[in-house]
Design a protein around this motif. Structure first.
Motif, short mmCIF file in Angstrom:
data_model
loop_
_atom_site.label_atom_id
_atom_site.label_comp_id
_atom_site.label_asym_id
_atom_site.label_seq_id
_atom_site.Cartn_x
_atom_site.Cartn_y
_atom_site.Cartn_z
N ASN A 1 0.79 -1.22 0.00
CA ASN A 1 0.00 0.00 0.00
C ASN A 1 0.83 1.28 0.00
O ASN A 1 0.27 2.37 0.01
N GLY A 2 2.16 1.13 0.03
CA GLY A 2 3.02 2.30 0.01
C GLY A 2 2.89 3.16 1.26
O GLY A 2 2.88 4.38 1.18
N LEU A 3 2.79 2.50 2.41
CA LEU A 3 2.64 3.21 3.68
C LEU A 3 3.97 3.20 4.44
O LEU A 3 4.42 2.14 4.88
N GLY A 4 4.61 4.35 4.54
CA GLY A 4 5.88 4.45 5.24
C GLY A 4 7.07 3.97 4.43
O GLY A 4 8.22 4.11 4.85
N VAL A 5 6.79 3.37 3.29
CA VAL A 5 7.82 2.87 2.37
C VAL A 5 7.33 3.13 0.95
O VAL A 5 6.13 3.37 0.73
N LEU A 6 8.23 3.07 -0.02
CA LEU A 6 7.81 3.18 -1.41
C LEU A 6 7.02 1.94 -1.80
O LEU A 6 7.41 0.82 -1.46
N GLN A 7 5.90 2.14 -2.49
CA GLN A 7 5.09 0.99 -2.88
C GLN A 7 5.90 0.04 -3.75
O GLN A 7 6.58 0.45 -4.68
N ASP A 8 5.85 -1.24 -3.39
CA ASP A 8 6.65 -2.24 -4.10
C ASP A 8 5.94 -3.58 -3.99
O ASP A 8 6.02 -4.28 -2.98
N TYR A 9 5.20 -3.94 -5.05
CA TYR A 9 4.45 -5.19 -5.04
C TYR A 9 5.37 -6.41 -5.01
O TYR A 9 5.03 -7.44 -4.41
N ASN A 10 6.51 -6.30 -5.65
CA ASN A 10 7.46 -7.42 -5.63
C ASN A 10 7.94 -7.70 -4.21
O ASN A 10 8.03 -8.86 -3.79
N LYS A 11 8.26 -6.62 -3.49
CA LYS A 11 8.72 -6.77 -2.11
C LYS A 11 7.59 -7.32 -1.25
O LYS A 11 7.81 -8.18 -0.38
N ALA A 12 6.38 -6.82 -1.49
CA ALA A 12 5.23 -7.31 -0.73
C ALA A 12 5.05 -8.81 -0.95
O ALA A 12 4.85 -9.57 0.00
N ALA A 13 5.13 -9.24 -2.21
CA ALA A 13 4.95 -10.66 -2.52
C ALA A 13 6.02 -11.51 -1.85
O ALA A 13 5.73 -12.60 -1.31
N SER A 14 7.25 -11.03 -1.86
CA SER A 14 8.35 -11.77 -1.23
C SER A 14 8.13 -11.93 0.26
O SER A 14 8.34 -13.00 0.84
N LEU A 15 7.70 -10.84 0.90
CA LEU A 15 7.46 -10.88 2.34
C LEU A 15 6.26 -11.77 2.69
O LEU A 15 6.31 -12.56 3.64
N TYR A 16 5.18 -11.64 1.90
CA TYR A 16 4.03 -12.51 2.13
C TYR A 16 4.43 -13.98 2.02
O TYR A 16 4.00 -14.82 2.81
N GLN A 17 5.25 -14.28 1.01
CA GLN A 17 5.63 -15.67 0.80
C GLN A 17 6.46 -16.20 1.97
O GLN A 17 6.27 -17.34 2.40
N SER A 18 7.36 -15.36 2.50
CA SER A 18 8.17 -15.80 3.64
C SER A 18 7.28 -16.16 4.83
O SER A 18 7.52 -17.15 5.52
N ALA A 19 6.25 -15.35 5.05
CA ALA A 19 5.33 -15.64 6.15
C ALA A 19 4.41 -16.80 5.82
O ALA A 19 4.11 -17.64 6.68
N ALA A 20 3.96 -16.86 4.56
CA ALA A 20 3.05 -17.93 4.14
C ALA A 20 3.69 -19.29 4.28
O ALA A 20 3.03 -20.27 4.66
#
Length: 341
Positions: A247-266
């Motif tokens: 959502n680009g909150l407090g950081v630059l919006q980055d869907y790739n980074k979001a996907a990587s982080l979600y996957q680590s938790a998933a």
């Protein structure tokens, strides 16, 4: 006598240094440090001194038997040596004996005995014992549940810089169990713990900054603390940091980074992250658009009790063919077989 004292000081120094070496050096160096110790020599020198009633030597003997250093691991013998030292007031032996009672190793499992020995060590200022005693009081093990007593003992340990106690104290103030809720104090103690690298405190401090509870709301600060916990493998922090990147909150919006982080938790079975990762696959944001993968992740999150994911899985299934649904279900089964339920 001087020779005995020198011998004790030497071996106590060696044994007390080993956990530090194991924690602060790489695995190879830690192993080499352990190999450099001749435990047979320790045993040979310590046993007669311990038999004469020396509490430090008795503690060393307990340590050898508890960990299987130079002898076959034997919790019962370890407990006997710890007890001899503990009854003479040896604080570390009191703590170790309490741990054995807590987990029923070498002695019958007995939370009252664990509490009694933690208390004796805690009264001598032993921070680990103070923290553990606070935990027993908070959860009602060995004592009548008392948040007030938990607060007292957590605070004693926290004021000595004990990171876990600082977190536990922060949690009491955060949740308000049996005491007045105080988000400001919660943030204060979480930060004390978080700056020492304690992941749970880093995550909870991130939550406070994200919500603006006890601290000014700041997505940047939330991201800062989530990242530090995420690096340590905290699945909740990985997911929440992923949300900030999405959502680009407090950081630059980055869907790739979001996907990587979600996957680590998933991959750790965190259902919220599994649902969020499924949503990215359904949208094609940060990952290739893939309804089969989306269904798989929604299905896994649903399996883990996420009701939103159940709705998402059923919704996406309506735009999939029966063959695609079967493929997604097969992938979910394979995932469970590989990573466990």
């Amino acid at each position: 006598m001087k020779k005995i004292v020198a011998c004790l000081l030497f071996w106590l120094g060696v044994l007390s240094s080993l956990p530090v070496l194991a924690t602060n050096t790489d695995e190879g160096n830690a192993s080499e440090a352990f190999l450099r110790v001749d435990y047979a020599e320790v045993l040979l020198e310590m046993e007669p001194i311990a038999a004469q009633g020396n509490e430090d030597a008795q503690f060393v003997m307990g340590t050898l038997y508890e960990n299987g250093y130079g002898v076959s691991k034997d919790y019962q013998i370890a407990a006997n040596w710890y007890r001899k030292a503990a009854e003479q007031g040896h604080v570390s032996a009191q703590f170790q004996l309490a741990v054995l009672y807590r987990y029923g190793e070498g002695v019958p499992q007995d939370d009252q005995q664990a509490g009694a020995w933690y208390l004796r060590a805690a009264e001598q200022g032993h921070a680990d014992s103070q923290n553990n005693l606070g935990w027993l009081y908070r959860n009602g093990y060995g004592f009548a549940q008392s948040y007030e007593d938990a607060l007292i003992w957590y605070k004693k340990a926290a004021e000595q810089g004990h990171a876990v106690a600082q977190f536990n104290l922060g949690l009491l103030y955060d949740v308000g169990n049996g005491i007045s809720e105080d988000k400001l104090l919660a943030a204060y103690w979480y930060e004390k713990s978080a700056t020492q690298g304690y992941a749970d405190a880093q995550f909870n401090l991130g939550l406070l900054y994200e919500d603006g509870s006890g601290v000014p709301q700041s997505f940047q600060e939330a991201a800062f603390w989530y990242e530090r916990a995420a690096i340590q493998g905290d699945s909740g922090a990985q997911n929440n940091l992923g949300v900030l990147y999405r959502n680009g909150l407090g950081v630059l919006q980055d869907y790739n980074k979001a996907a990587s982080l979600y996957q680590s938790a998933a991959l750790q079975g965190y259902s919220t992250a599994q649902n969020n990762l499924g949503a990215l696959y359904a949208e094609g944001s940060g990952v290739p658009k893939d309804d089969i993968r989306a269904h798989m992740w929604f299905n896994l999150a649903s399996f883990n009790g996420n009701t939103e994911a159940t709705k998402n899985r059923d919704a996406i299934a309506k735009r999939m063919t029966p063959h695609q649904v079967a493929q997604a279900q097969s992938l979910a089964r394979q995932w469970l077989e590989r990573y466990g339920e």
